[in-house]
Design an enzyme around this catalytic site. Structure first.
Site, PDB file in Angstrom:
ATOM      1  N   GLU A  68      -5.939  16.362   0.766  1.00 25.22           N
ATOM      2  CA  GLU A  68      -7.030  15.433   1.024  1.00 25.22           C
ATOM      3  C   GLU A  68      -8.079  15.573  -0.076  1.00 25.22           C
ATOM      4  O   GLU A  68      -8.522  16.676  -0.393  1.00 25.22           O
ATOM      5  CB  GLU A  68      -7.652  15.715   2.386  1.00 25.22           C
ATOM      6  CG  GLU A  68      -8.995  15.065   2.658  1.00 25.22           C
ATOM      7  CD  GLU A  68      -8.981  13.552   2.497  1.00 25.22           C
ATOM      8  OE1 GLU A  68      -9.952  13.018   1.925  1.00 25.22           O
ATOM      9  OE2 GLU A  68      -8.005  12.902   2.932  1.00 25.22           O
ATOM     10  N   GLN A  69      -8.476  14.445  -0.675  1.00 25.55           N
ATOM     11  CA  GLN A  69      -9.385  14.512  -1.811  1.00 25.55           C
ATOM     12  C   GLN A  69     -10.818  14.856  -1.406  1.00 25.55           C
ATOM     13  O   GLN A  69     -11.576  15.417  -2.197  1.00 25.55           O
ATOM     14  CB  GLN A  69      -9.361  13.200  -2.584  1.00 25.55           C
ATOM     15  CG  GLN A  69      -9.916  12.002  -1.842  1.00 25.55           C
ATOM     16  CD  GLN A  69      -9.920  10.760  -2.709  1.00 25.55           C
ATOM     17  OE1 GLN A  69      -9.710  10.824  -3.928  1.00 25.55           O
ATOM     18  NE2 GLN A  69     -10.146   9.606  -2.097  1.00 25.55           N
ATOM     19  N   ARG A 143     -14.123   7.015  15.444  1.00 22.60           N
ATOM     20  CA  ARG A 143     -12.960   7.406  14.651  1.00 22.60           C
ATOM     21  C   ARG A 143     -12.945   8.914  14.385  1.00 22.60           C
ATOM     22  O   ARG A 143     -11.890   9.542  14.334  1.00 22.60           O
ATOM     23  CB  ARG A 143     -12.933   6.643  13.324  1.00 22.60           C
ATOM     24  CG  ARG A 143     -12.737   5.148  13.460  1.00 22.60           C
ATOM     25  CD  ARG A 143     -12.630   4.475  12.104  1.00 22.60           C
ATOM     26  NE  ARG A 143     -11.326   4.719  11.510  1.00 22.60           N
ATOM     27  CZ  ARG A 143     -10.270   3.936  11.674  1.00 22.60           C
ATOM     28  NH1 ARG A 143     -10.346   2.875  12.450  1.00 22.60           N
ATOM     29  NH2 ARG A 143      -9.129   4.214  11.084  1.00 22.60           N
ATOM     30  N   TYR A 249     -18.301  -2.455  22.008  1.00 20.97           N
ATOM     31  CA  TYR A 249     -17.832  -1.590  23.089  1.00 20.97           C
ATOM     32  C   TYR A 249     -18.475  -0.213  22.917  1.00 20.97           C
ATOM     33  O   TYR A 249     -18.860   0.174  21.812  1.00 20.97           O
ATOM     34  CB  TYR A 249     -16.301  -1.462  23.086  1.00 20.97           C
ATOM     35  CG  TYR A 249     -15.663  -1.184  21.759  1.00 20.97           C
ATOM     36  CD1 TYR A 249     -15.682   0.093  21.184  1.00 20.97           C
ATOM     37  CD2 TYR A 249     -15.024  -2.198  21.048  1.00 20.97           C
ATOM     38  CE1 TYR A 249     -15.077   0.353  19.965  1.00 20.97           C
ATOM     39  CE2 TYR A 249     -14.425  -1.950  19.813  1.00 20.97           C
ATOM     40  CZ  TYR A 249     -14.455  -0.678  19.287  1.00 20.97           C
ATOM     41  OH  TYR A 249     -13.862  -0.424  18.065  1.00 20.97           O
ATOM     42  N   ASP A 327      -2.240   2.476   6.558  1.00 24.60           N
ATOM     43  CA  ASP A 327      -2.815   1.421   5.727  1.00 24.60           C
ATOM     44  C   ASP A 327      -2.209   1.380   4.331  1.00 24.60           C
ATOM     45  O   ASP A 327      -2.227   0.330   3.678  1.00 24.60           O
ATOM     46  CB  ASP A 327      -4.324   1.610   5.605  1.00 24.60           C
ATOM     47  CG  ASP A 327      -5.074   1.151   6.843  1.00 24.60           C
ATOM     48  OD1 ASP A 327      -4.465   0.505   7.707  1.00 24.60           O
ATOM     49  OD2 ASP A 327      -6.285   1.449   6.954  1.00 24.60           O
TER      50      ASP A 327
END
Length: 435
Positions: A68-69, A143, A249, A327
């Site tokens: 992970e960068q 998230r 929401y 993605d």
């Protein structure tokens, strides 16, 4: 007896071990053969898809390393909907209870409201129907909370932070990853989970430049104490009007209200989740809408803003021992709230394929792509089409649409999304019943 173990950074560490119960020679040979067939797996990207891949691989007995960068794991963005197809997989990972500590279980979903008056056009009783139909509820969450829950199923030491991958060579017998600091890694398998601007995809796939969609998105968070009561309900509400729509929401155990709104982009073309707008720009887009909605926007903090760029489904995800996930493979408009769910599904299927055929990773990746690409391509297409339905100008077509909403049951109509189970899909593909 002395054995060598390989650490996550590639260094060899020595450990002495004298087993109390030596295994029969035949069984020991089987263990050696199985170890030889365990591929070394590198995952580029530590977002929801990358961590889900590491978690499902670990569950299947396959270790991996996530590169992970960023210097710390964090989820960019705000709210996410976790529908039954994703909740089912969180349960399978053993992290659903952890997730529920900060998630919100929806009681109402697909609540469509008229832009000027807030008149409810239709609403789905998720509390009564969702678990009965699909065996799981629908939730909303920040998230970051979803990322934390999935990360709890990833073994310590799996994630290497601050590792920016700058080059992939997938032409040889083993893929080669090069990092910004000069480190070179040669794993057996590379999984590109590095998002919408994927470096891995740019190496594997034919150039497919994004096209202008004409839409941009705003996102914002409102503290619950500043939000009107209608927005604090455990409901997913969609306000629809000419050229615009807005979804809200509650998230973070009800402490925040998430806003996601969509409007004409004009000449705005920045596709970045870190770009921002002003509350005034957000309000301008929704001038003349129901005053309650305007008040909700006014209570928001600094909104994010990004352009929705359009991408056609890829014709190929995998080359040799390298593939794509989430993605990086299938970026989609957020109008079915399935981006995170599809990344988690990808992870479950990919892990199962690699576990079933450890001796031939390239064949495993081809099978994974064959199983997943038709479904994700369909979701890309229906998500794209939804923007036209939501943004109809007032008039005869809008009146027909509103009438159809009253008669529709989106929870049942979208059963192909919510009932999906990776194991069943893989079994069906084997028997020729579809994927």
């Amino acid at each position: 007896m002395t054995t060598a173990a390989r650490s996550l950074d590639g260094a060899d560490t020595m450990a002495s071990a004298a087993p109390r119960n030596p295994r029969p020679e035949a069984e020991y040979g089987q263990m050696v053969a199985a170890a030889a067939e365990t591929p070394e797996i590198a995952i580029v990207g530590g977002g929801i898809g990358g961590l889900a891949a590491a978690a499902f691989l670990h569950r299947a007995g396959l270790p991996s390393t996530v590169y992970e960068q960023a210097s710390e794991l964090r989820a960019v963005g705000a709210g996410v909907v976790v529908a039954p197809n994703a909740a089912r997989l969180l349960r399978r990972l053993g992290v659903l209870d952890t997730f529920l500590e900060r998630a919100v279980q929806l009681e109402v979903g697909w609540e469509f409201r008229r832009w000027q008056t807030g008149t409810v056009l239709s609403a789905e009783d998720l509390a009564a129907a969702c678990e009965r139909l699909y065996g799981e509820h629908t939730y909303t969450a920040h998230r970051a909370d979803l990322l934390d829950a999935i990360g709890s199923a990833v073994p310590a030491g799996t994630v290497r932070l601050g590792r920016r991958c700058v080059e992939l060579d997938a032409t040889g017998p083993r893929p080669v990853l090069r990092f910004a600091d000069g480190e070179v890694v040669e794993p057996d398998v590379v999984i590109g989970a590095d998002g919408i601007h994927s470096m891995v995809r740019s190496t594997l796939a034919e150039p497919s430049p994004a096209t202008y969609s004409g839409l941009c998105a705003f996102r914002a968070l409102v503290p619950a104490e500043r939000a009107p009561s209608f927005a604090r309900r455990p409901a997913q509400t969609l306000w629809i009007g000419p050229d615009h729509h807005l979804v809200h929401y509650p998230i973070a155990a009800g402490r925040l209200v998430n806003l996601a709104a969509f409007a004409p982009a004009g000449d705005y073309a920045i596709e970045s989740w870190t770009a921002t707008a002003t509350v005034e720009e957000f309000l301008t887009e929704f001038a003349g809408w129901d005053p309650r909605l305007v008040d909700l926007i006014r209570a928001a903090g600094t909104p994010g803003r990004w352009a929705l760029l359009d991408r056609a489904p890829l014709r190929q995800w995998s080359v040799g021992r390298t593939t794509l996930l989430g993605d990086a493979a299938h970026p989609m408009f957020p109008f079915f709230a399935q981006g995170a769910a599809q990344a988690i599904e990808d992870a479950a299927v990919l892990a199962a394929c690699l576990a079933e055929d450890r001796a031939d990773p390239a064949r495993s990746l081809r099978r994974y792509e064959e199983l997943r690409r038709p479904r994700t391509s369909r979701l890309q297409e229906v998500s794209h089409a939804r923007s036209f339905v939501n943004h109809l100008p007032d008039g005869p077509e809008q009146e027909v649409r509103d009438t159809s909403f009253r008669d529709a049951d989106p929870l049942v109509a979208n059963s192909w999304i919510y009932e999906y189970d990776p194991d069943a899909a893989m079994a069906a593909a084997v028997t020729g019943a579809g994927g």
